[in-house]
Every structure is written in C-alpha cells, then in structure tokens.
Write a protein that holds these residues in place. Structure first.
Motif, short mmCIF file in Angstrom:
data_model
loop_
_atom_site.label_atom_id
_atom_site.label_comp_id
_atom_site.label_asym_id
_atom_site.label_seq_id
_atom_site.Cartn_x
_atom_site.Cartn_y
_atom_site.Cartn_z
N LEU A 74 -14.53 -9.66 -0.71
CA LEU A 74 -13.36 -9.14 -0.74
C LEU A 74 -12.76 -7.72 0.52
O LEU A 74 -12.16 -7.16 -0.05
CB LEU A 74 -14.22 -8.33 -1.95
N PRO A 107 -10.53 -9.94 3.90
CA PRO A 107 -9.44 -9.66 3.65
C PRO A 107 -9.16 -8.64 5.12
O PRO A 107 -8.20 -8.61 5.63
CB PRO A 107 -9.39 -8.63 2.45
N LEU A 142 -5.99 -2.09 3.26
CA LEU A 142 -6.56 -3.17 2.77
C LEU A 142 -6.24 -2.90 1.67
O LEU A 142 -5.94 -3.75 0.62
CB LEU A 142 -8.72 -2.89 3.01
N GLU A 143 -6.52 -1.71 1.19
CA GLU A 143 -5.52 -1.39 -0.31
C GLU A 143 -4.13 -2.09 -0.16
O GLU A 143 -3.65 -1.64 -1.94
CB GLU A 143 -5.47 0.83 -0.16
N TYR A 195 -3.93 -5.22 -1.12
CA TYR A 195 -4.48 -5.80 -2.68
C TYR A 195 -3.40 -5.85 -3.34
O TYR A 195 -3.46 -5.80 -5.06
CB TYR A 195 -5.60 -5.07 -3.06
N GLN A 196 -1.94 -4.73 -2.96
CA GLN A 196 -0.90 -4.64 -3.57
C GLN A 196 -0.37 -6.04 -4.23
O GLN A 196 1.07 -6.13 -4.94
CB GLN A 196 -0.41 -3.84 -3.16
N SER A 234 0.34 -8.81 -5.35
CA SER A 234 -0.82 -10.29 -6.51
C SER A 234 -0.83 -11.19 -5.97
O SER A 234 -1.72 -12.29 -6.25
CB SER A 234 0.48 -10.00 -7.48
N THR A 276 -4.40 -11.39 -4.04
CA THR A 276 -5.90 -10.62 -4.81
C THR A 276 -5.78 -11.84 -6.09
O THR A 276 -6.92 -12.07 -6.18
CB THR A 276 -4.54 -9.90 -6.17
#
Length: 252
Positions: free
Chosen positions: A79, A83, A99-100, A103-104, A106, A109
């Motif tokens: 995780l 990434p 990184l944030e 993860y947006q 989809s 993710t």
C-alpha cells in the motif's frame, strides 16, 4: 537469570526482515510488471529471522508477534512502497501528497486493493507455515537447526538416509558431485526416494553442480543458510530478467 532478549529490538529486527524479504516481490512488481504474490510467503520467514537476529524475546507471544510483523510488512510494501516506486518510475515525485493523489484514482485503488488481498492470502500461508512449526515445538527454539525436535524427526530421518547415500559415493562437495541416478539406485527400498531427493534439492541441502549433485552439510545444519540461498537465487533470476527487459529499451 537475566537475558538480553528484548521485544522492542526483536520487533524492529522482524520488521526489517519482513521488508528485506519482500525485495524480490517488489522488483518483480515494479520492473517486471508482474504481481508474483507467491513471494509474499517469504515475508513471515524474513520476519522470524529478523526477530531472531535482533535477539527478540521468544515466548508464547512469538506467534502473535510474527503474525503482526508479517501483516504490517505486507501492508507497508503493497500500500505504500510499491505505489511510491510506481510514481517514481513514471517520473512523478514520490511523496505522501502524490500518494494521496494516486489513491484518488479509483482504477488504481481497485487494482492495488485486489493485489493487496491476494498478497495477504500468500502472506497468511507463510505465517501459517512458520507458526505451525513454532506451536508444535516445546518452545520456539525448535527452529534452531542444530536441535532435534519431534516436528523435525521425519525430515531428519529422510535427510540422514540421503546423506548416507551421498557419503557412500563420497559426494560431499561440488568437486565430487555424482549423477542423481547413482544416488537413487541405492534407495530402491525407500518410499518416494525421488520425491525426497527433489525436496532436498529445493531446500538446498542437495546442491547441483554441472548436472551432478552433492550433499551440502553446511545447509543441512543451517536453516538460515538455506533461506538465504533460496532468496538470493530468486534475486539472481529477477536481476537477470530485469537486465533482459531493460537492455532492449536502452538501445531502442
């Protein structure tokens, strides 16, 4: 009697061991574009050896600690580390903000969560193997390769039978390696002799040299040595695969 064993140091070592043992898996994922989750089974073994190397306290809590360290390791690798390396590989600055942002997405993710679940399954298999050995011994020290415990007895007997066959041929080092057939012909009365031979080859107790075989006493005595040989053997093929893949790209 006082002991130098320490939970904290053991946990630090176990986490390091779990992360180090995941290197082949990370390299395959990032540079080989392969999700070879089977390599996740090594995480529990790496966590155990790291815990042991850093003199972690070995008691009834050891299975819980190894389980937790393994799950934390696979979570960090899947995780976070993978990434971040994917960002870097694609020319994007690898930091927590990016990184944030990643993860947006989809699609990403969903893919990483799917890979995470698969990796957890294989990690749990590795944990089960290590913990089963610990629980079946009188104490966790049964993993010491120099001790005979009930769990190891059948395996030790098989090793002894094969070792005797190699000793008769004086095939105890690579200079005196012999053909597989010359060993198996001594074991006609042993059930599944060929299977046992292959198993000990996989464990690096029986070593191959120029299509012949010899018995490695150093690997017989050291579980850690066996693990390292298997681990770096995997690393060798990963590096070769990486070279094969990258050289054509460099010269395009």
């Amino acid at each position: 009697m006082k002991t130098n064993e320490n939970y904290f140091l053991g946990i630090i070592g176990g986490l390091i061991g779990g992360l180090v043992s995941s290197i082949p898996w990370i390299l395959l994922y990032i540079y080989g574009n392969m999700m070879f989750s089977l390599l996740a089974v090594f995480i529990a073994m790496g966590a155990f050896y790291g815990y042991q190397l850093f003199k972690g306290k070995k008691d009834q809590k050891l299975p819980i600690i190894i389980t937790a360290l393994s799950l934390v390791s696979v979570s960090i690798v899947t995780l976070v580390i993978i990434p971040l390396l994917l960002l870097s590989k694609n020319g994007i600055e690898a930091n927590l903000n990016q990184l944030e942002w990643l993860y947006q997405n989809s699609e990403f993710t969903n893919a990483i969560i799917r890979d995470y679940i698969i990796s957890l399954v294989f990690t749990l298999l590795g944990i089960h193997g290590v913990i089963t050995q610990i629980k079946r011994g009188d104490t966790p020290k049964f993993l010491n390769p120099n001790q005979n415990h009930p769990l190891q007895q059948e395996s030790l007997e098989q090793i002894a039978i094969l070792k005797e066959a190699f000793q008769k041929k004086e095939a105890m080092d690579k200079k005196h390696a012999v053909a597989k057939e010359s060993i198996l012909e001594q074991l006609t009365d042993v059930d599944n002799a060929s299977t046992i031979f292959r198993t000990l080859c996989t464990q690096k107790i029986i070593r191959k040299c120029k299509k012949n075989y010899y018995f490695d006493e150093a690997c017989e005595k050291s579980v850690l040595r066996r693990f390292l040989l298997i681990y770096f053997g995997i690393m060798k093929w990963i590096i070769l695969l990486f070279i094969v893949l990258i050289i054509p790209i460099l010269f395009l």
